[in-house]
Scaffold this motif. Structure first.
Motif, PDB file in Angstrom:
ATOM      1  N   ARG A 178       2.052   6.773  -6.854  1.00 36.28           N
ATOM      2  CA  ARG A 178       0.500   7.661  -7.270  1.00 36.28           C
ATOM      3  C   ARG A 178       1.675   9.373  -7.056  1.00 36.28           C
ATOM      4  NH1 ARG A 178      -2.807   5.299  -4.904  1.00 36.28           N
ATOM      5  NH2 ARG A 178      -2.617   6.083  -2.233  1.00 36.28           N
ATOM      6  N   HIS A 179       2.000   9.432  -5.800  1.00 36.96           N
ATOM      7  CA  HIS A 179       2.255  10.166  -5.731  1.00 36.96           C
ATOM      8  C   HIS A 179       3.889  10.407  -6.745  1.00 36.96           C
ATOM      9  CE1 HIS A 179       0.004  10.836  -2.055  1.00 36.96           C
ATOM     10  NE2 HIS A 179       0.612  11.790  -2.163  1.00 36.96           N
ATOM     11  N   TRP A 180       4.159   9.813  -6.922  1.00 41.94           N
ATOM     12  CA  TRP A 180       5.481   9.712  -7.969  1.00 41.94           C
ATOM     13  C   TRP A 180       4.753  10.297  -8.919  1.00 41.94           C
ATOM     14  CZ3 TRP A 180      10.470  10.069  -7.349  1.00 41.94           C
ATOM     15  CH2 TRP A 180      11.573  10.343  -8.658  1.00 41.94           C
ATOM     16  N   GLN A 181       3.805   9.978  -9.726  1.00 41.82           N
ATOM     17  CA  GLN A 181       3.953  10.010 -11.026  1.00 41.82           C
ATOM     18  C   GLN A 181       2.708  11.629 -11.019  1.00 41.82           C
ATOM     19  OE1 GLN A 181       3.401   8.255 -13.933  1.00 41.82           O
ATOM     20  NE2 GLN A 181       4.648   7.081 -12.909  1.00 41.82           N
ATOM     21  N   ALA A 182       2.197  12.131 -10.392  1.00 42.65           N
ATOM     22  CA  ALA A 182       1.385  13.386  -9.565  1.00 42.65           C
ATOM     23  C   ALA A 182       3.042  14.528  -9.620  1.00 42.65           C
ATOM     24  CB  ALA A 182       0.320  13.576  -8.815  1.00 42.65           C
ATOM     25  N   PHE A 184       5.664  13.419 -11.643  1.00 45.51           N
ATOM     26  CA  PHE A 184       6.394  13.740 -12.551  1.00 45.51           C
ATOM     27  C   PHE A 184       5.499  12.718 -13.676  1.00 45.51           C
ATOM     28  CE2 PHE A 184       9.389  13.564  -8.716  1.00 45.51           C
ATOM     29  CZ  PHE A 184      10.551  14.398  -8.913  1.00 45.51           C
ATOM     30  N   PRO A 185       5.353  13.057 -14.313  1.00 46.61           N
ATOM     31  CA  PRO A 185       4.454  12.255 -15.518  1.00 46.61           C
ATOM     32  C   PRO A 185       4.891  11.547 -16.480  1.00 46.61           C
ATOM     33  CG  PRO A 185       3.085  14.559 -15.177  1.00 46.61           C
ATOM     34  CD  PRO A 185       4.475  14.276 -14.028  1.00 46.61           C
ATOM     35  N   GLY A 186       4.585  10.150 -16.356  1.00 49.34           N
ATOM     36  CA  GLY A 186       5.299   9.396 -17.493  1.00 49.34           C
ATOM     37  C   GLY A 186       6.693   8.870 -16.882  1.00 49.34           C
ATOM     38  N   GLU A 187       7.299   9.116 -15.512  1.00 51.57           N
ATOM     39  CA  GLU A 187       8.398   8.465 -15.699  1.00 51.57           C
ATOM     40  C   GLU A 187       7.961   7.252 -14.312  1.00 51.57           C
ATOM     41  OE1 GLU A 187      11.172   9.603 -16.061  1.00 51.57           O
ATOM     42  OE2 GLU A 187      11.121  10.983 -17.675  1.00 51.57           O
ATOM     43  N   PRO A 188       8.399   6.590 -14.514  1.00 51.47           N
ATOM     44  CA  PRO A 188       7.694   5.267 -13.555  1.00 51.47           C
ATOM     45  C   PRO A 188       9.008   5.691 -12.585  1.00 51.47           C
ATOM     46  CG  PRO A 188      10.094   4.595 -14.517  1.00 51.47           C
ATOM     47  CD  PRO A 188       9.291   5.810 -14.722  1.00 51.47           C
ATOM     48  N   ALA A 189       7.983   5.439 -11.161  1.00 52.39           N
ATOM     49  CA  ALA A 189       8.227   5.400  -9.695  1.00 52.39           C
ATOM     50  C   ALA A 189       9.887   5.417  -9.384  1.00 52.39           C
ATOM     51  CB  ALA A 189       7.593   5.437  -8.412  1.00 52.39           C
ATOM     52  N   PRO A 190      10.561   5.008  -8.622  1.00 52.15           N
ATOM     53  CA  PRO A 190      12.467   4.242  -7.960  1.00 52.15           C
ATOM     54  C   PRO A 190      11.131   3.134  -7.568  1.00 52.15           C
ATOM     55  CG  PRO A 190      11.889   6.660  -7.090  1.00 52.15           C
ATOM     56  CD  PRO A 190      10.979   6.790  -8.622  1.00 52.15           C
ATOM     57  N   ARG A 191      11.892   2.119  -7.156  1.00 49.80           N
ATOM     58  CA  ARG A 191      11.935   1.175  -6.605  1.00 49.80           C
ATOM     59  C   ARG A 191      12.304   1.623  -5.087  1.00 49.80           C
ATOM     60  NH1 ARG A 191       9.076  -3.186  -4.372  1.00 49.80           N
ATOM     61  NH2 ARG A 191      10.452  -5.252  -3.824  1.00 49.80           N
ATOM     62  N   MET A 192      11.433   1.382  -4.064  1.00 48.84           N
ATOM     63  CA  MET A 192      12.111   1.840  -2.839  1.00 48.84           C
ATOM     64  C   MET A 192      11.302   1.126  -1.488  1.00 48.84           C
ATOM     65  SD  MET A 192      12.216   5.794  -2.293  1.00 48.84           S
ATOM     66  CE  MET A 192      10.769   6.003  -1.618  1.00 48.84           C
ATOM     67  N   GLU A 193      12.704   1.284  -0.615  1.00 55.76           N
ATOM     68  CA  GLU A 193      11.730  -0.333   0.326  1.00 55.76           C
ATOM     69  C   GLU A 193      10.839   0.636   1.390  1.00 55.76           C
ATOM     70  OE1 GLU A 193      12.535  -3.673   0.288  1.00 55.76           O
ATOM     71  OE2 GLU A 193      13.083  -3.784  -1.356  1.00 55.76           O
ATOM     72  N   LEU A 194       9.355  -0.138   1.542  1.00 54.97           N
ATOM     73  CA  LEU A 194       9.002   0.922   2.328  1.00 54.97           C
ATOM     74  C   LEU A 194       7.854   0.329   3.147  1.00 54.97           C
ATOM     75  CD1 LEU A 194       6.939   3.761  -0.426  1.00 54.97           C
ATOM     76  CD2 LEU A 194       9.055   3.740   1.234  1.00 54.97           C
ATOM     77  N   ALA A 223       0.919  -1.157   0.329  1.00 58.14           N
ATOM     78  CA  ALA A 223       0.057   0.246  -0.302  1.00 58.14           C
ATOM     79  C   ALA A 223       0.777   1.094   0.379  1.00 58.14           C
ATOM     80  CB  ALA A 223      -0.868   0.022   1.279  1.00 58.14           C
ATOM     81  N   ALA A 224       2.014   1.788   1.370  1.00 61.66           N
ATOM     82  CA  ALA A 224       2.909   1.926   1.394  1.00 61.66           C
ATOM     83  C   ALA A 224       3.522   2.603  -0.320  1.00 61.66           C
ATOM     84  CB  ALA A 224       3.926   2.121   1.569  1.00 61.66           C
ATOM     85  N   ARG A 225       4.045   1.707  -1.505  1.00 61.40           N
ATOM     86  CA  ARG A 225       4.481   1.494  -2.376  1.00 61.40           C
ATOM     87  C   ARG A 225       3.080   2.199  -3.737  1.00 61.40           C
ATOM     88  NH1 ARG A 225       7.491  -2.888  -0.188  1.00 61.40           N
ATOM     89  NH2 ARG A 225       5.924  -3.898  -1.009  1.00 61.40           N
ATOM     90  N   GLU A 226       2.205   2.057  -3.576  1.00 65.52           N
ATOM     91  CA  GLU A 226       1.508   2.147  -4.588  1.00 65.52           C
ATOM     92  C   GLU A 226       1.437   3.396  -4.041  1.00 65.52           C
ATOM     93  OE1 GLU A 226      -1.871  -0.288  -4.371  1.00 65.52           O
ATOM     94  OE2 GLU A 226      -0.977  -1.700  -4.834  1.00 65.52           O
ATOM     95  N   ASP A 227       1.142   4.148  -2.912  1.00 62.59           N
ATOM     96  CA  ASP A 227       0.791   5.703  -2.415  1.00 62.59           C
ATOM     97  C   ASP A 227       1.800   6.236  -3.002  1.00 62.59           C
ATOM     98  OD1 ASP A 227      -0.741   7.291  -1.316  1.00 62.59           O
ATOM     99  OD2 ASP A 227       0.793   7.579   0.528  1.00 62.59           O
ATOM    100  N   PHE A 228       3.230   6.173  -2.865  1.00 59.28           N
ATOM    101  CA  PHE A 228       4.497   5.954  -3.546  1.00 59.28           C
ATOM    102  C   PHE A 228       3.768   6.367  -5.155  1.00 59.28           C
ATOM    103  CE2 PHE A 228       8.630   6.236  -5.599  1.00 59.28           C
ATOM    104  CZ  PHE A 228       9.230   8.328  -4.684  1.00 59.28           C
TER     105      PHE A 228
END
Length: 73
Positions: free
Chosen positions: A13-17, A19-29, A6-11
């Motif tokens: 979502r915020h990342w896409q808002a 940086f549209p079109g940029e894949p979110a970096p993988r983070m341990e959350l 859920a934290a990764r999905e939330d991150f």
């Protein structure tokens, strides 16, 4: 595991808002401890990038000033 997902999905979502079109970096959350480690890693990386930026700004300023003083070719 579900909280981490859920934290990764939330991150993401915020990342896409931001940086549209940029894949979110993988983070341990997945836990508070994991997020603290990620935060420290990001802070270290930011310090390195800020240092590199300051160095490049210095070089640009120096070269611009040197070229302004140089006689025309």
């Amino acid at each position: 595991a579900a909280a981490g997902e859920a934290a990764r999905e939330d991150f993401a979502r915020h990342w896409q808002a931001e940086f549209p079109g940029e894949p979110a970096p993988r983070m341990e959350l997945g836990s508070v401890r994991a997020m603290e480690r990620e935060l420290e890693r990001c802070r270290r990386h930011l310090r390195r990038l800020q240092r590199a930026l300051a160095e490049e700004r210095f070089k640009v300023g120096y070269l611009e000033a040197a070229l302004a003083r140089a006689p025309p070719p």
